[in-house]
Design a protein around this motif. Structure first.
Motif, mmCIF file in Angstrom:
data_model
loop_
_atom_site.group_PDB
_atom_site.id
_atom_site.type_symbol
_atom_site.label_atom_id
_atom_site.label_comp_id
_atom_site.label_asym_id
_atom_site.label_seq_id
_atom_site.Cartn_x
_atom_site.Cartn_y
_atom_site.Cartn_z
ATOM 1 N N UNK A 164 0.845 -1.189 0.000
ATOM 2 C CA UNK A 164 0.000 0.000 0.000
ATOM 3 C C UNK A 164 0.884 1.244 0.000
ATOM 4 N N UNK A 165 0.543 2.203 -0.847
ATOM 5 C CA UNK A 165 1.349 3.418 -0.980
ATOM 6 C C UNK A 165 0.444 4.640 -1.063
ATOM 7 N N UNK A 166 1.019 5.790 -0.762
ATOM 8 C CA UNK A 166 0.388 7.069 -1.073
ATOM 9 C C UNK A 166 0.762 7.389 -2.511
ATOM 10 N N UNK A 167 -0.239 7.717 -3.308
ATOM 11 C CA UNK A 167 -0.055 7.984 -4.733
ATOM 12 C C UNK A 167 -0.184 9.487 -4.963
ATOM 13 N N UNK A 168 0.835 10.052 -5.608
ATOM 14 C CA UNK A 168 0.905 11.492 -5.867
ATOM 15 C C UNK A 168 0.979 11.754 -7.366
ATOM 16 N N UNK A 169 0.531 12.921 -7.763
ATOM 17 C CA UNK A 169 0.659 13.372 -9.151
ATOM 18 C C UNK A 169 1.197 14.798 -9.175
ATOM 19 N N UNK A 170 1.887 15.104 -10.267
ATOM 20 C CA UNK A 170 2.369 16.453 -10.530
ATOM 21 C C UNK A 170 2.072 16.766 -11.978
ATOM 22 N N UNK A 171 1.213 17.746 -12.170
ATOM 23 C CA UNK A 171 0.838 18.188 -13.495
ATOM 24 C C UNK A 171 0.898 19.711 -13.476
ATOM 25 N N UNK A 172 1.956 20.279 -14.028
ATOM 26 C CA UNK A 172 2.142 21.726 -13.917
ATOM 27 C C UNK A 172 0.998 22.534 -14.536
ATOM 28 N N UNK A 173 0.264 21.965 -15.467
ATOM 29 C CA UNK A 173 -0.806 22.713 -16.128
ATOM 30 C C UNK A 173 -2.050 22.840 -15.265
#
Length: 176
Positions: A164-173
């Motif tokens: 189990x993990x923490x899921x992150x996203x990075x989308x500069x727009x």
């Protein structure tokens, strides 16, 4: 893509990242056999020699198929091995993931934040990705903090790398 490695070397203020072919197996084993380093990596257990070899083969295959992947990190001033960092595909997906793992001796020095920021620039400017992802074990407070500090947004709890993990996203727009 060709099966040749692209000669990519990345520099940050204190680190040099080199393609995985420059990684010495002994350096990888130093991390893979350290219970504290491995505590927050996938299943949280140390690796056997065979598992380390299989990991290197998998990383080399990723490089040959995609032209990017995990890299060996060294101190710029001394050349000392620090750990691993890079952009690769998230477990079982085509999503570009930023990942890093350092030898314990280099924890708490701000190197994870430094390398994460450098990899973000590389991923968006050189590799031309529109979005990046990252995962961290929930109990790994330091890595979760680094990801947030670097602009990643927590999206959900998920299951990757057999845990189990923490899921992150990075989308500069539209990173909201």
């Amino acid at each position: 893509m060709s099966t040749c490695f692209i000669m990519t070397e990345l520099n940050s203020e204190r680190l040099v990242l080199k393609p995985i072919r420059f990684l010495r197996f002994d350096d990888l084993r130093q991390m893979d056999t350290d219970p504290e380093v491995m505590k927050y990596i996938a299943t949280g257990r140390t690796k056997t020699r065979e598992e380390s070899l299989a990991w290197m083969e998998k990383v080399n295959l990723h490089w040959s198929q995609h032209g990017y992947g995990m890299m060996a990190a060294y101190m710029r001033e001394t050349g000392e091995f620090v750990g691993l960092a890079g952009v690769k595909n998230l477990d079982g997906t085509d999503l570009p993931e930023i990942g890093y793992r350092f030898c314990k001796k280099f924890w708490g020095m701000g190197l994870a934040t430094e390398v994460c920021k450098r990899l973000i620039v590389y991923a968006f400017e050189s590799l031309k990705f529109d979005k990046l992802v990252a995962v961290a074990i929930p109990e790994n407070l330091a890595s979760n903090h680094v990801l947030k500090k670097c602009g990643f947004i927590f999206k959900k709890t998920a299951y990757f790398y057999d845990t189990e993990v923490n899921y992150y996203e990075l989308n500069p727009k539209n990173n909201t």
